[in-house]
Motif scaffolding. Sequence first.
Motif, PDB file in Angstrom:
ATOM      1  N   ARG A  75      17.263-139.138  -7.222  1.00  0.00           N
ATOM      2  CA  ARG A  75      16.466-137.921  -7.050  1.00  0.00           C
ATOM      3  C   ARG A  75      15.009-138.255  -7.322  1.00  0.00           C
ATOM      4  O   ARG A  75      14.696-139.126  -8.129  1.00  0.00           O
ATOM      5  CB  ARG A  75      16.925-136.826  -8.026  1.00  0.00           C
ATOM      6  CG  ARG A  75      18.402-136.522  -7.915  1.00  0.00           C
ATOM      7  CD  ARG A  75      18.903-135.721  -9.108  1.00  0.00           C
ATOM      8  NE  ARG A  75      20.331-135.947  -9.294  1.00  0.00           N
ATOM      9  CZ  ARG A  75      21.039-135.479 -10.299  1.00  0.00           C
ATOM     10  NH1 ARG A  75      20.458-134.749 -11.217  1.00  0.00           N
ATOM     11  NH2 ARG A  75      22.328-135.725 -10.394  1.00  0.00           N
TER      12      ARG A  75
ATOM     13  N   ASN B  55       7.475-130.731  -5.657  1.00  0.00           N
ATOM     14  CA  ASN B  55       8.591-130.952  -4.738  1.00  0.00           C
ATOM     15  C   ASN B  55       9.661-131.784  -5.440  1.00  0.00           C
ATOM     16  O   ASN B  55       9.362-132.703  -6.186  1.00  0.00           O
ATOM     17  CB  ASN B  55       8.113-131.677  -3.473  1.00  0.00           C
ATOM     18  CG  ASN B  55       9.260-132.086  -2.563  1.00  0.00           C
ATOM     19  OD1 ASN B  55       9.706-133.233  -2.602  1.00  0.00           O
ATOM     20  ND2 ASN B  55       9.753-131.157  -1.767  1.00  0.00           N
TER      21      ASN B  55
ATOM     22  N   THR C 193      13.474-133.677  -4.420  1.00  0.00           N
ATOM     23  CA  THR C 193      14.392-134.001  -3.338  1.00  0.00           C
ATOM     24  C   THR C 193      15.408-135.034  -3.827  1.00  0.00           C
ATOM     25  O   THR C 193      15.131-135.809  -4.744  1.00  0.00           O
ATOM     26  CB  THR C 193      13.624-134.549  -2.110  1.00  0.00           C
ATOM     27  OG1 THR C 193      14.539-134.789  -1.051  1.00  0.00           O
ATOM     28  CG2 THR C 193      12.894-135.830  -2.451  1.00  0.00           C
TER      29      THR C 193
ATOM     30  N   ASP D 268      22.811-132.009  -1.409  1.00  0.00           N
ATOM     31  CA  ASP D 268      21.550-132.590  -0.939  1.00  0.00           C
ATOM     32  C   ASP D 268      20.505-131.475  -0.924  1.00  0.00           C
ATOM     33  O   ASP D 268      20.774-130.379  -0.421  1.00  0.00           O
ATOM     34  CB  ASP D 268      21.692-133.172   0.472  1.00  0.00           C
ATOM     35  CG  ASP D 268      22.696-134.310   0.516  1.00  0.00           C
ATOM     36  OD1 ASP D 268      22.757-135.084  -0.447  1.00  0.00           O
ATOM     37  OD2 ASP D 268      23.440-134.397   1.514  1.00  0.00           O
ATOM     38  N   TYR D 269      19.324-131.749  -1.465  1.00  0.00           N
ATOM     39  CA  TYR D 269      18.328-130.677  -1.542  1.00  0.00           C
ATOM     40  C   TYR D 269      16.919-131.210  -1.308  1.00  0.00           C
ATOM     41  O   TYR D 269      16.616-132.382  -1.529  1.00  0.00           O
ATOM     42  CB  TYR D 269      18.390-129.975  -2.905  1.00  0.00           C
ATOM     43  CG  TYR D 269      18.050-130.874  -4.073  1.00  0.00           C
ATOM     44  CD1 TYR D 269      16.735-131.018  -4.510  1.00  0.00           C
ATOM     45  CD2 TYR D 269      19.041-131.571  -4.751  1.00  0.00           C
ATOM     46  CE1 TYR D 269      16.419-131.834  -5.571  1.00  0.00           C
ATOM     47  CE2 TYR D 269      18.744-132.403  -5.821  1.00  0.00           C
ATOM     48  CZ  TYR D 269      17.425-132.521  -6.229  1.00  0.00           C
ATOM     49  OH  TYR D 269      17.112-133.344  -7.281  1.00  0.00           O
ATOM     50  N   ASN D 270      16.080-130.303  -0.851  1.00  0.00           N
ATOM     51  CA  ASN D 270      14.648-130.555  -0.705  1.00  0.00           C
ATOM     52  C   ASN D 270      13.953-129.244  -1.056  1.00  0.00           C
ATOM     53  O   ASN D 270      14.003-128.286  -0.295  1.00  0.00           O
ATOM     54  CB  ASN D 270      14.313-130.994   0.722  1.00  0.00           C
ATOM     55  CG  ASN D 270      12.871-131.447   0.855  1.00  0.00           C
ATOM     56  OD1 ASN D 270      12.030-131.150   0.011  1.00  0.00           O
ATOM     57  ND2 ASN D 270      12.565-132.159   1.933  1.00  0.00           N
TER      58      ASN D 270
ATOM     59  N   THR E  19      10.539-127.108  -2.583  1.00  0.00           N
ATOM     60  CA  THR E  19       9.088-127.119  -2.762  1.00  0.00           C
ATOM     61  C   THR E  19       8.646-125.807  -3.386  1.00  0.00           C
ATOM     62  O   THR E  19       9.110-124.730  -2.984  1.00  0.00           O
ATOM     63  CB  THR E  19       8.367-127.321  -1.421  1.00  0.00           C
ATOM     64  OG1 THR E  19       8.786-128.568  -0.847  1.00  0.00           O
ATOM     65  CG2 THR E  19       6.862-127.338  -1.606  1.00  0.00           C
TER      66      THR E  19
ATOM     67  N   SER F  17      13.230-123.940   0.053  1.00  0.00           N
ATOM     68  CA  SER F  17      14.255-124.945  -0.219  1.00  0.00           C
ATOM     69  C   SER F  17      15.193-125.086   0.967  1.00  0.00           C
ATOM     70  O   SER F  17      15.515-124.109   1.650  1.00  0.00           O
ATOM     71  CB  SER F  17      15.048-124.579  -1.479  1.00  0.00           C
ATOM     72  OG  SER F  17      15.728-123.361  -1.323  1.00  0.00           O
TER      73      SER F  17
END
Length: 797
Positions: free
Chosen positions: A244, A266, A268, A295-297, A299, A324
């Motif tokens: 991560r 951010n 991710t 799984d993530y992203n 901001t 997100s």
Amino acid sequence: MKPLFTFIFLMISYLSFSQFSISGKITDEANINLEAVAVSLFDTNKKFIKASVTNLEGEFIIQNIPQGNYFLKITSLGFKNYDTKVFPLTANKNFGAIQLQTSSEKLDEVVIKTEKPLVEVLADKTVFNVQNTINAAGDSGFDLLRKAPGVVVDNNENLIVEGKTGVLFYIDGKPSILRGEDLVNFLKTLQSSDIGSIEIITQPSSKYDAEGNAGIINIVLKRDKSLGTNGSVTSGYTQGDFARFNNSVSFNNRKKKTSLYGSLSNGTGSSFGFLNLNRTQNNTNFNAKSETVFDYNRTNARFGFDYYANATSTFGIIVSGNFSDNFSATDSRTPITPQGQTQPNNVLVAESDTDSKVYNLYTNINYTFDNKKGTSFTTDIDFGKYKSDRENLQPNFYFNGDESQVLSENTFYIISPTTINLFTVKADYEQNFLKGKLSFGVKFSKINTINDFDFFNVNNGQNQIDNTRSNDFDYDENINAAYINFNRKYKKLNFQLGLRVENTSSEGELTSTQANNNNIVKRNYTDFFPSGGITYAPNRKNSWALNYSRRIQRPNYQNLNPFEYRIDELSFRKGNPFLQPQYTNNLKLSHTYNYRLTTSLSYSLISDLFAQITEAQGNDQNFINVRNVANQRVINLGVSYPSKFTNWWSYYISINASRNIFEATNPDFVGISQNTLSFYAQNTFKLPNDYRFEISGWFSSPSIWGGTYRTNSLGSLNLAVQKKFLDDKLNVRIGVDDVLFTSPWSGTTQFGDLFIDGSGGSDSRQFKINLTYNFGRNEIKKARNRDTGLEDEKDRI
């Protein structure tokens, strides 16, 4: 003549360049030595020269002071300021004992640069200073809550404070509208580098919204301190089962008339979780085991601008957003075995892929008037929009007992978007009144939620909508509130009394092809929330406080939504449109000794408790539902103590012992009780060459989760080290969380004839490295914190 001239010259030189010291001792009226008293030296032009702080014996010394005329200013919390007369300094001077007089007035800020303690226990709140825990590096805002004193995070990511769930979140003094899973996801977008402190307020006054049974947690974002520009850049790496990454940048620009500040962060990467639910239903055992990769992203952005029109008026605007993109893949396996048999008759193998995108955008416009003489007025207007798009594909395969043959297959596809629109207006006024402070205010909020639920059966790769399972749910809510509060000090007493009234009007409408008795649910109710408290400080070292408050916890918007969310074909979750709010009466007695050791005893009665129960449906299905099934009584004893063993070893200890009693109001609910001990400790060591090492950890003994689950003990041991470089501009932190991997949970529950033995957890054992670089001026005047009204409603999404 020459020798005499030389002698006079040498004497003048000696007197001009000699350095002297000033010393003394500070005591109170009972001649007790006072520690940590600020002693500041000024010249006759009131120019600050040097400062000192008294030691354990009350002694101070100011050294290397040239000849001249000076005076001392002595300040200490709880005592009147003391100024000496101007004195000439021509030799070392000892003032002997100086006695300070007790004062009930609040002291002006003492300008002496010191390091903030890890935890500050104040009269009305506990402050967890995040920047002073090395192990916070690389954590999200939600991770930090696990390390906050007195806060426990249960197995469903709910927060427990002093034995109670139902916490209202504030961000920079502004209540949050987000709730449940969406609140957790938002907190995960915040980086620890963005957070200055976490405030835990267990007995809020009537000025605060009445929401939150367990009180308020206020997350204070970092601000900087005089004119100029500065900021910081942070980058970090975390390794659990997966990698991560986190990055953030923040800045602050302050001029005489304007202030511009902002942050962008951010996160991710991927994480892992597991859930095991072994249930017995209708003489059959369903042993479901699932593993999920997330799984993530994510901001998070926040920008603010203040305009200082004059000495009394300030206008401001704040714009914040949270975005997100998340994907989760779950694999589950459920052997289905009749009781009395050792081999399953069949096995359900299910996969679940969920793709969700969340967008939040909030705007605050504010105005503040403060005449610096006790009169102030603030007003806020807030707009907010929350949008969540969620798609879920779930194939279910039934195999025979040895999994050699597929017996049947059912595949579902679900689309469930949610949109929430929010609008709030609030105004607060405060003035001096009857030798105290009188404050009152009003607030108006309007929330509209739009939920669509489209359920498809997938046959031969084609999506066919199932109208019997698809529906729409719209919910409108309007809350009007007003409060009045009075606070006054009298000698050694300080008392506060307040009353808040809130009227709630709501309507939920379900649209579907199915005949339903709860298509429209309307409510209109008015509640009164009194609060009050009295503090008594007989002397400098002791302070007593007795506080009372009544609070409310309204249902999360999702918990009112009767949609079904499927875990697999046999297990699903659905809302309850008839869910009633729960109410809490809190009474708390606390004592603080020497501004460090705090002991408290509290009692809470919660009526119409929300409990997350699992009910049987048919022969093999079960569903999770939130219901009002019990009343809860909580008795909690808390002790906290921040201190130092030596100048290089500081520590903090927080212990909470509680007894929870759940009294059934539903015949299917079995009343239970549990004694629970929770513990948090942190040790920080200052090592040679400016290294710092930290050992911290938390522990919770067996407890009750969600009103129904009896959970076993769990905890975490964490290690971290820190080193600064480049004149303290570059900060490097390395840490390991959950070293012994003891934070996964396990427990049992029973509702009616359904019994479940469950366990779960995540890849909580992690290695972290974090780098922060500070740029610009070190001292920039603090940007304003705004107390707006929108985030109360945010917290319920």
